[in-house]
Design a protein around this motif. Structure first.
Motif, PDB file in Angstrom:
ATOM      1  N   PRO A  93      -1.653 -11.903  -5.829  1.00  0.00           N
ATOM      2  CA  PRO A  93      -2.471 -11.515  -7.002  1.00  0.00           C
ATOM      3  C   PRO A  93      -2.185 -10.101  -7.499  1.00  0.00           C
ATOM      4  CG  PRO A  93      -3.830 -11.727  -5.026  1.00  0.00           C
ATOM      5  CD  PRO A  93      -2.482 -12.241  -4.672  1.00  0.00           C
ATOM      6  N   ILE A  94      -1.764  -9.200  -6.596  1.00  0.00           N
ATOM      7  CA  ILE A  94      -1.447  -7.822  -7.035  1.00  0.00           C
ATOM      8  C   ILE A  94      -0.218  -7.852  -7.946  1.00  0.00           C
ATOM      9  CG2 ILE A  94      -0.823  -5.513  -6.249  1.00  0.00           C
ATOM     10  CD1 ILE A  94      -2.187  -6.208  -3.578  1.00  0.00           C
ATOM     11  N   ILE A  95       0.817  -8.566  -7.504  1.00  0.00           N
ATOM     12  CA  ILE A  95       2.046  -8.658  -8.317  1.00  0.00           C
ATOM     13  C   ILE A  95       1.752  -9.339  -9.646  1.00  0.00           C
ATOM     14  CG2 ILE A  95       4.352  -9.682  -8.386  1.00  0.00           C
ATOM     15  CD1 ILE A  95       4.337  -9.433  -5.279  1.00  0.00           C
ATOM     16  N   LEU A  96       0.965 -10.440  -9.583  1.00  0.00           N
ATOM     17  CA  LEU A  96       0.642 -11.173 -10.815  1.00  0.00           C
ATOM     18  C   LEU A  96      -0.188 -10.305 -11.772  1.00  0.00           C
ATOM     19  CD1 LEU A  96       1.119 -13.972 -12.007  1.00  0.00           C
ATOM     20  CD2 LEU A  96      -1.032 -14.717 -10.984  1.00  0.00           C
ATOM     21  N   ALA A  97      -1.125  -9.531 -11.213  1.00  0.00           N
ATOM     22  CA  ALA A  97      -1.956  -8.660 -12.052  1.00  0.00           C
ATOM     23  C   ALA A  97      -1.101  -7.593 -12.738  1.00  0.00           C
ATOM     24  CB  ALA A  97      -3.036  -8.002 -11.193  1.00  0.00           C
ATOM     25  N   ILE A  98      -0.126  -7.048 -12.017  1.00  0.00           N
ATOM     26  CA  ILE A  98       0.770  -6.037 -12.624  1.00  0.00           C
ATOM     27  C   ILE A  98       1.582  -6.679 -13.752  1.00  0.00           C
ATOM     28  CG2 ILE A  98       2.802  -4.603 -12.175  1.00  0.00           C
ATOM     29  CD1 ILE A  98       1.632  -4.059  -9.388  1.00  0.00           C
ATOM     30  N   GLY A 175      -5.016 -19.531  -5.316  1.00  0.00           N
ATOM     31  CA  GLY A 175      -5.807 -18.304  -5.362  1.00  0.00           C
ATOM     32  C   GLY A 175      -5.215 -17.114  -6.087  1.00  0.00           C
ATOM     33  N   ALA A 176      -3.909 -17.144  -6.376  1.00  0.00           N
ATOM     34  CA  ALA A 176      -3.270 -15.942  -6.940  1.00  0.00           C
ATOM     35  C   ALA A 176      -3.851 -15.580  -8.309  1.00  0.00           C
ATOM     36  CB  ALA A 176      -1.767 -16.149  -7.040  1.00  0.00           C
ATOM     37  N   GLY A 177      -4.015 -16.549  -9.184  1.00  0.00           N
ATOM     38  CA  GLY A 177      -4.521 -16.275 -10.535  1.00  0.00           C
ATOM     39  C   GLY A 177      -5.924 -15.718 -10.514  1.00  0.00           C
ATOM     40  N   TYR A 178      -6.803 -16.367  -9.757  1.00  0.00           N
ATOM     41  CA  TYR A 178      -8.200 -15.923  -9.699  1.00  0.00           C
ATOM     42  C   TYR A 178      -8.313 -14.551  -9.024  1.00  0.00           C
ATOM     43  CZ  TYR A 178     -13.257 -16.432  -9.370  1.00  0.00           C
ATOM     44  OH  TYR A 178     -14.602 -16.254  -9.504  1.00  0.00           O
ATOM     45  N   GLY A 179      -7.422 -14.308  -8.044  1.00  0.00           N
ATOM     46  CA  GLY A 179      -7.458 -13.029  -7.332  1.00  0.00           C
ATOM     47  C   GLY A 179      -7.059 -11.852  -8.188  1.00  0.00           C
ATOM     48  N   THR A 180      -6.430 -12.106  -9.335  1.00  0.00           N
ATOM     49  CA  THR A 180      -6.011 -10.989 -10.201  1.00  0.00           C
ATOM     50  C   THR A 180      -7.196 -10.304 -10.883  1.00  0.00           C
ATOM     51  OG1 THR A 180      -5.721 -12.474 -12.095  1.00  0.00           O
ATOM     52  CG2 THR A 180      -3.784 -12.059 -10.715  1.00  0.00           C
ATOM     53  N   ILE A 181      -8.350 -10.993 -10.924  1.00  0.00           N
ATOM     54  CA  ILE A 181      -9.489 -10.456 -11.682  1.00  0.00           C
ATOM     55  C   ILE A 181      -9.873  -9.060 -11.185  1.00  0.00           C
ATOM     56  CG2 ILE A 181     -11.951 -10.791 -12.147  1.00  0.00           C
ATOM     57  CD1 ILE A 181     -11.410 -13.796 -12.172  1.00  0.00           C
ATOM     58  N   ILE A 182      -9.968  -8.912  -9.862  1.00  0.00           N
ATOM     59  CA  ILE A 182     -10.385  -7.620  -9.298  1.00  0.00           C
ATOM     60  C   ILE A 182      -9.352  -6.532  -9.614  1.00  0.00           C
ATOM     61  CG2 ILE A 182     -10.726  -6.404  -7.099  1.00  0.00           C
ATOM     62  CD1 ILE A 182     -11.983  -8.998  -6.066  1.00  0.00           C
ATOM     63  N   LEU A 184      -7.089  -6.498 -12.057  1.00  0.00           N
ATOM     64  CA  LEU A 184      -7.057  -6.206 -13.499  1.00  0.00           C
ATOM     65  C   LEU A 184      -8.228  -5.303 -13.889  1.00  0.00           C
ATOM     66  CD1 LEU A 184      -6.024  -9.684 -14.944  1.00  0.00           C
ATOM     67  CD2 LEU A 184      -4.696  -7.580 -15.042  1.00  0.00           C
ATOM     68  N   ALA A 185      -9.384  -5.543 -13.255  1.00  0.00           N
ATOM     69  CA  ALA A 185     -10.544  -4.680 -13.519  1.00  0.00           C
ATOM     70  C   ALA A 185     -10.254  -3.254 -13.052  1.00  0.00           C
ATOM     71  CB  ALA A 185     -11.773  -5.235 -12.803  1.00  0.00           C
ATOM     72  N   ALA A 186      -9.588  -3.126 -11.885  1.00  0.00           N
ATOM     73  CA  ALA A 186      -9.227  -1.789 -11.384  1.00  0.00           C
ATOM     74  C   ALA A 186      -8.233  -1.110 -12.321  1.00  0.00           C
ATOM     75  CB  ALA A 186      -8.648  -1.901  -9.977  1.00  0.00           C
ATOM     76  N   MET A 187      -7.281  -1.888 -12.874  1.00  0.00           N
ATOM     77  CA  MET A 187      -6.299  -1.315 -13.809  1.00  0.00           C
ATOM     78  C   MET A 187      -6.961  -0.860 -15.106  1.00  0.00           C
ATOM     79  SD  MET A 187      -3.139  -3.951 -13.351  1.00  0.00           S
ATOM     80  CE  MET A 187      -2.485  -4.302 -11.737  1.00  0.00           C
ATOM     81  N   ALA A 188      -7.999  -1.594 -15.531  1.00  0.00           N
ATOM     82  CA  ALA A 188      -8.685  -1.224 -16.767  1.00  0.00           C
ATOM     83  C   ALA A 188      -9.385   0.124 -16.643  1.00  0.00           C
ATOM     84  CB  ALA A 188      -9.702  -2.308 -17.133  1.00  0.00           C
ATOM     85  N   ALA A 189      -9.691   0.522 -15.384  1.00  0.00           N
ATOM     86  CA  ALA A 189     -10.391   1.795 -15.176  1.00  0.00           C
ATOM     87  C   ALA A 189      -9.443   2.988 -15.101  1.00  0.00           C
ATOM     88  CB  ALA A 189     -11.203   1.712 -13.881  1.00  0.00           C
ATOM     89  N   ILE A 190      -8.132   2.732 -15.126  1.00  0.00           N
ATOM     90  CA  ILE A 190      -7.169   3.844 -15.062  1.00  0.00           C
ATOM     91  C   ILE A 190      -7.164   4.592 -16.399  1.00  0.00           C
ATOM     92  CG2 ILE A 190      -4.730   4.441 -14.766  1.00  0.00           C
ATOM     93  CD1 ILE A 190      -4.426   1.958 -13.030  1.00  0.00           C
ATOM     94  N   ASP A 191      -7.195   5.892 -16.344  1.00  0.00           N
ATOM     95  CA  ASP A 191      -7.227   6.725 -17.550  1.00  0.00           C
ATOM     96  C   ASP A 191      -5.926   6.542 -18.359  1.00  0.00           C
ATOM     97  OD1 ASP A 191      -7.480   8.627 -19.479  1.00  0.00           O
ATOM     98  OD2 ASP A 191      -8.008  10.274 -18.104  1.00  0.00           O
ATOM     99  N   GLY A 216      -3.486   3.971  -8.963  1.00  0.00           N
ATOM    100  CA  GLY A 216      -4.785   3.756  -9.594  1.00  0.00           C
ATOM    101  C   GLY A 216      -5.567   2.614  -8.969  1.00  0.00           C
ATOM    102  N   ILE A 217      -4.855   1.569  -8.526  1.00  0.00           N
ATOM    103  CA  ILE A 217      -5.567   0.413  -7.940  1.00  0.00           C
ATOM    104  C   ILE A 217      -5.526   0.432  -6.412  1.00  0.00           C
ATOM    105  CG2 ILE A 217      -5.097  -1.015  -9.956  1.00  0.00           C
ATOM    106  CD1 ILE A 217      -2.943  -2.460  -8.318  1.00  0.00           C
ATOM    107  N   MET A 218      -4.995   1.504  -5.818  1.00  0.00           N
ATOM    108  CA  MET A 218      -4.867   1.548  -4.356  1.00  0.00           C
ATOM    109  C   MET A 218      -6.209   1.405  -3.629  1.00  0.00           C
ATOM    110  SD  MET A 218      -2.751   1.400  -2.028  1.00  0.00           S
ATOM    111  CE  MET A 218      -1.222   1.723  -2.913  1.00  0.00           C
TER     112      MET A 218
END
Length: 303
Positions: A93-98, A175-182, A184-191, A216-218
């Motif tokens: 999910p991390i790779i897919l979210a990126i 699970g990979a697609g659904y796991g990206t939600i968290i 992607l939310a963390a990436m949205a908070a990056i300045d 940022g998502i670490m």
């Protein structure tokens, strides 16, 4: 300013505390009250004598589990599947979210995201049935494709060496697609200014991902990793049970199927409970150790 007493704080927050009551009742009834049932693992539980009439035997069932050579095979299978989950399922999910984050065509990204979420909502029974149909040696799509390229059909579910690959690959698909939600939310908070500064310094997309997105998502990655450690030994019983058969039992037999045979089929409730508690304690130790390591290495930990 006068400091409020505990009673005054309770009176002040009584509405919020009342909202907590249903959740507390749920946890007490369905999470904590059943924990008293672990006592059966320390007795020779007899269904007819009941809880109070069955004799106490101490750690007899734990010793029987740890000294039984067959039990180590199921523990080994569980550990290997858990390790594969960490190596292959956790980063997916991390790779897919990126990849989603880097897509610039928003309509296409939304479509792919929506499609990737769908497998998560399929039940394990449906997923297992799909796998059995797709991998069938006579009518399955995979073997038909192999035959069309001139290869011999493979009896995937009849060979022990294929079980782990099928199990982990289906876990990633579900699970990979659904796991990206968290993430992607963390990436949205990056300045966004960090990306702008990186671009001004000449950083391309790849370097922006390495030096801005990943740091940022670490914290989210660390938290999810610690939580994943706790479920290393929680291998999906339903899928292992449905995909397992005598031909692939060498790798498909895991702790939960072993407990099922002991408790439900064999009627050895005490021994089954002892095995389950042993695995739960081991999972707790894994989470505790991982949390301590993460806290020493960085600033992020569960507690």
């Amino acid at each position: 300013m006068r400091r409020l007493s505990v009673l005054d704080q309770v009176k002040r927050d009584r509405v919020y505390l009342l909202l907590l009551v249903p959740a507390l009742i749920h946890y007490i009834m369905f999470r904590y009250a059943p924990m008293f049932g672990v006592a059966v693992s320390f007795m020779d539980f007899n269904l007819f004598k009941g809880f109070w009439g069955s004799p106490w035997v101490g750690f007899k069932h734990f010793e029987a589990f740890f000294t039984n050579p067959n039990s180590w095979n199921v523990v080994r299978n569980n550990l290997i599947l858990g390790l594969y989950k960490l190596i292959f399922t956790f980063p997916a999910p991390i790779i897919l979210a990126i990849l989603f984050h880097e897509m610039r065509w928003k309509k296409y990204r939304r479509f792919v995201q929506s499609v990737s979420y769908l497998p998560y909502f399929l039940s394990t029974v449906v997923v297992s049935s799909l796998l059995i149909m797709l991998l069938s040696p006579s009518t399955g799509f995979v073997n038909k494709a192999l035959i069309s390229f001139g290869y011999e059909p493979i009896y995937f579910l009849q060979k022990a060496e294929w079980f782990r690959t099928i199990f982990i690959a289906s876990d990633i698909w579900v699970g990979a697609g659904y796991g990206t939600i968290i993430f992607l939310a963390a990436m949205a908070a990056i300045d966004p200014q960090l990306y702008e500064a990186a671009r001004m310094d000449g950083a391309g997309r790849w370097k922006q991902t390495i030096h801005v997105t990943l740091p940022g998502i670490m914290p989210a990655i660390v938290i999810m990793f610690i939580m994943s450690i706790g479920s290393v030994l929680e291998i999906d019983f339903v899928k292992a049970f449905l995909l397992g058969n005598p031909a692939n039992m060498d790798t498909a037999d895991i702790v939960s199927t072993y407990v099922y045979r002991l408790g439900i089929l064999g009627g050895s409730f005490s021994q089954a409970s002892a095995v389950d508690i042993s695995m739960a304690v081991f999972s707790l130790l894994l989470v505790y150790t991982t949390n301590r390591i993460c806290r020493r290495l960085g600033d992020t930990s569960l507690w």
